[in-house]
Design a protein around this motif. Structure first.
Motif, PDB file in Angstrom:
ATOM      1  N   GLU A 128      29.653 103.445  59.214  1.00 40.83           N
ATOM      2  CA  GLU A 128      29.135 104.782  59.488  1.00 40.83           C
ATOM      3  C   GLU A 128      30.244 105.804  59.327  1.00 40.83           C
ATOM      4  O   GLU A 128      31.435 105.458  59.310  1.00 40.83           O
ATOM      5  CB  GLU A 128      28.577 104.835  60.915  1.00 40.83           C
ATOM      6  CG  GLU A 128      29.595 104.458  61.972  1.00 40.83           C
ATOM      7  CD  GLU A 128      28.998 104.273  63.350  1.00 40.83           C
ATOM      8  OE1 GLU A 128      29.704 104.561  64.339  1.00 40.83           O
ATOM      9  OE2 GLU A 128      27.836 103.837  63.445  1.00 40.83           O
ATOM     10  N   ALA A 129      29.867 107.071  59.189  1.00 44.06           N
ATOM     11  CA  ALA A 129      30.847 108.144  59.024  1.00 44.06           C
ATOM     12  C   ALA A 129      31.801 108.163  60.209  1.00 44.06           C
ATOM     13  O   ALA A 129      31.399 108.028  61.360  1.00 44.06           O
ATOM     14  CB  ALA A 129      30.138 109.485  58.904  1.00 44.06           C
ATOM     15  N   GLY A 130      33.087 108.322  59.920  1.00 45.16           N
ATOM     16  CA  GLY A 130      34.074 108.373  60.984  1.00 45.16           C
ATOM     17  C   GLY A 130      34.669 107.034  61.329  1.00 45.16           C
ATOM     18  O   GLY A 130      35.661 106.955  62.055  1.00 45.16           O
ATOM     19  N   ALA A 131      34.048 105.954  60.831  1.00 45.60           N
ATOM     20  CA  ALA A 131      34.562 104.610  61.105  1.00 45.60           C
ATOM     21  C   ALA A 131      35.519 104.186  59.989  1.00 45.60           C
ATOM     22  O   ALA A 131      35.499 104.729  58.885  1.00 45.60           O
ATOM     23  CB  ALA A 131      33.419 103.609  61.223  1.00 45.60           C
ATOM     24  N   THR A 132      36.354 103.200  60.267  1.00 47.19           N
ATOM     25  CA  THR A 132      37.261 102.657  59.267  1.00 47.19           C
ATOM     26  C   THR A 132      36.473 101.901  58.194  1.00 47.19           C
ATOM     27  O   THR A 132      35.489 101.228  58.496  1.00 47.19           O
ATOM     28  CB  THR A 132      38.267 101.700  59.931  1.00 47.19           C
ATOM     29  OG1 THR A 132      38.984 102.415  60.944  1.00 47.19           O
ATOM     30  CG2 THR A 132      39.261 101.162  58.919  1.00 47.19           C
ATOM     31  N   LEU A 133      36.897 102.050  56.966  1.00 45.22           N
ATOM     32  CA  LEU A 133      36.247 101.357  55.855  1.00 45.22           C
ATOM     33  C   LEU A 133      36.228  99.854  56.108  1.00 45.22           C
ATOM     34  O   LEU A 133      37.195  99.288  56.615  1.00 45.22           O
ATOM     35  CB  LEU A 133      37.007 101.651  54.562  1.00 45.22           C
ATOM     36  CG  LEU A 133      36.443 101.068  53.268  1.00 45.22           C
ATOM     37  CD1 LEU A 133      35.158 101.765  52.877  1.00 45.22           C
ATOM     38  CD2 LEU A 133      37.479 101.188  52.147  1.00 45.22           C
TER      39      LEU A 133
END
Length: 226
Positions: free
Chosen positions: A188-193
């Motif tokens: 999700e957006a904001g999380a580490t790849l």
């Protein structure tokens, strides 16, 4: 997307992202050759693929050892995935540095050169290089050792010229430049790849029609926190 009938060689397939790539290709119908530094690690990946109904075989391959690359025997290949690389942390000794540079830089070149005749004989040849954002000019966000940056810059430079030179032959060279990422986590957006997202990019690229040459995937990175 179906990869039925295609033969894929995945380096570093004995664990983590390399294993996920091998599993994804097998799930798409490809016949996978999983390589790793130890037979036990490569065999574990093969066992997982076969348990899921896929087709795979294993081979020992040490990218830091030219003799190991020379000893690899394979008769047919459609996709070469250069994903094997030893990460080098901030503290490393001379032997670790030499091993990493040999495996990432020299190993990629020697293995790719060895596989090129087979790829030229394929109707749908692809070379996939899992580089790293450390191979991008001006990227300083990774805590990796400077020698790891050097190795990845060498790998990226080789992939770039190879892409230009092999394009007229219909061989696609696809490079990925992910920042430091985690094996599992929220997507999700904001999380580490995550590794799963990196694998999905690979599968998307090789699944494109042959008129589509995706040279590289570059990724936005999370801002450094003070």
């Amino acid at each position: 997307m179906t990869l039925t009938g295609r033969r894929v060689l995945v380096t570093g397939a004995g664990r983590d992202t390399g294993r996920k790539l091998a599993l994804a290709f097998a799930a798409g119908g490809a016949e996978v050759l999983a390589t790793a530094r130890t037979k036990a690690a490569a065999d574990k990946t093969v066992d997982l693929i076969r348990a899921a109904g896929g087709t795979a075989s294993s081979a020992v391959l040490d990218l830091a050892d030219p003799a190991s690359i020379d000893a690899l025997r394979i008769e047919r290949l459609d996709i070469l995935v250069n994903s094997g690389a030893r990460y080098l942390g901030a503290v490393a000794g001379p032997a670790d540095i030499a091993d990493t540079i040999a495996g990432v830089a020299t190993g990629t070149v020697l293995l790719t050169q060895r596989m090129l005749p087979l790829l030229r004989a394929s109707e749908r040849p692809d070379i996939v290089n899992l580089v790293s954002a450390t191979g991008e000019p001006g990227q300083h966000r990774s805590a990796a050792h400077a020698a790891y940056y050097a190795a990845k810059h060498a790998q990226a430079g080789y992939a770039e010229i190879l892409s230009e030179r092999l394009r007229p032959e219909g061989i696609r060279v696809i490079s990925l430049f992910p920042p430091d990422f985690v094996q599992d986590g929220p997507r999700e957006a904001g999380a580490t790849l995550t590794a799963r997202s990196v694998v999905d990019c690979v599968m998307f690229a090789v699944g494109q029609p042959r008129d589509c040459f995706i040279r590289a995937f570059c990724f936005e990175q999370l801002a450094l926190r003070p």
